[in-house]
Design an enzyme around this catalytic site. Structure first.
Site, PDB file in Angstrom:
ATOM      1  N   LYS A 160       0.823   4.241  -2.041  1.00 39.38           N
ATOM      2  CA  LYS A 160       0.752   5.642  -2.309  1.00 39.38           C
ATOM      3  C   LYS A 160       1.596   6.835  -3.009  1.00 39.38           C
ATOM      4  O   LYS A 160       1.216   7.482  -3.107  1.00 39.38           O
ATOM      5  CB  LYS A 160      -0.064   5.558  -0.868  1.00 39.38           C
ATOM      6  CG  LYS A 160      -1.350   4.952  -1.304  1.00 39.38           C
ATOM      7  CD  LYS A 160      -2.122   5.264  -2.032  1.00 39.38           C
ATOM      8  CE  LYS A 160      -3.666   4.844  -1.759  1.00 39.38           C
ATOM      9  NZ  LYS A 160      -5.098   5.404  -2.412  1.00 39.38           N
ATOM     10  N   TYR A 169       0.331  -1.625   0.282  1.00 40.86           N
ATOM     11  CA  TYR A 169       0.030   0.049   0.067  1.00 40.86           C
ATOM     12  C   TYR A 169       0.644   0.763   0.117  1.00 40.86           C
ATOM     13  O   TYR A 169       0.373   2.456  -1.307  1.00 40.86           O
ATOM     14  CB  TYR A 169      -1.055   0.323   1.101  1.00 40.86           C
ATOM     15  CG  TYR A 169      -2.172   1.072   1.547  1.00 40.86           C
ATOM     16  CD1 TYR A 169      -2.737   1.077   0.681  1.00 40.86           C
ATOM     17  CD2 TYR A 169      -2.270   2.275   2.368  1.00 40.86           C
ATOM     18  CE1 TYR A 169      -4.117   1.524   0.458  1.00 40.86           C
ATOM     19  CE2 TYR A 169      -2.885   3.319   1.985  1.00 40.86           C
ATOM     20  CZ  TYR A 169      -4.278   2.970   1.283  1.00 40.86           C
ATOM     21  OH  TYR A 169      -5.341   3.845   1.484  1.00 40.86           O
TER      22      TYR A 169
END
Length: 252
Positions: free
Chosen positions: A158, A154
């Protein structure tokens, strides 16, 4: 306010959380909103709520990791409404795990859904925005881009969103298209509730723990992130591009 009167907006991951709050906010300010989600039924529910409140919206099912589906959905919006002015790339998932336990499918699914999908959606949207010499793209990054234990996939995705955003701002700026990112901290959503359960807590307990380490002493609500997205998608931010704005209650 009517900052988005006559504007056509697409919000991905619009069936819940930040996406749904953003769809509602844009519609409340005059936009016609295509609420796009993998689950067409839930997207339709949000769109119906907007219409019942006096706004204009349609719910569309689309797998944003599928290039053909993204192209077709974008074309459908433009054919139906005549333009595409605003794109909010919000669709995302988590598959948290520590590095030594993370499986390749957990890595790949998060990178594909949280980063590749934005590339696909931006690529499809830019064709129409460049032709019109106008566009606003807002991508959802995260405070996790700075690093977060158990979220190597993640965090990488991001962080990639921020690089994508900065580069697209350079490429699309000459055509009147701004591209920015919003990087929320902890927001009270279904996704963070699932994270709480994963670590053996309840959503309420997890939020209290996070709030204790946040200067504002609380977590964010989806509507607070939506308000920042709406600013960057509006002409109030006409000279803002290539930026990532952290919205995290003052946390460092």
């Amino acid at each position: 306010m009517t900052r988005f009167a006559d504007r056509i907006a697409v919000v991905t991951g619009g069936a819940q959380g930040i996406g749904a709050a953003t769809a509602r906010r844009l519609a409340a300010e005059g936009a016609t909103v295509a609420v796009v989600d993998l689950d067409a039924g839930r997207a339709g529910t949000v769109a119906d709520e907007i219409v019942a409140s006096g706004g204009r919206a349609v719910g569309l099912g689309c797998d944003v990791t599928d290039a053909d589906a993204v192209t077709a959905t974008t074309a459908r919006v433009v054919e139906t409404y005549g333009a595409l002015h605003v794109l909010v790339n919000n669709a995302g998932i988590t598959r948290d795990n520590l590095l030594f336990k993370m499986l390749l499918p957990e890595w790949e699914s998060v990178l594909t859904t949280n980063l590749t999908s934005m590339f696909l959606c931006c690529q499809a949207a830019q064709e129409h925005m460049v032709a019109a010499r106008y566009g606003r793209i807002v991508n959802l990054s995260s405070r996790s881009a700075l690093g977060n234990r158990g979220q190597v996939n993640y965090a990488a995705a991001k962080a990639g969103v921020q690089g994508l955003t900065a580069t697209l701002a350079v490429e699309l700026g000459p055509f009147g298209v701004t591209v920015n990112a919003v990087a929320p901290g902890y927001v009270a959503t279904a996704m963070t509730a699932a994270t709480a359960e994963r670590v053996g807590s309840t959503p309420a307990e997890h939020q209290r723990m996070v709030a204790e380490h946040t200067p504002l002493r609380r977590v964010a609500q989806p509507e607070e992130i939506a308000s920042v997205i709406a600013f960057l998608a509006s002409d109030d931010a006409s000279y803002v591009s290539g930026q990532t704005l952290y919205v995290n209650g003052g946390a460092r």
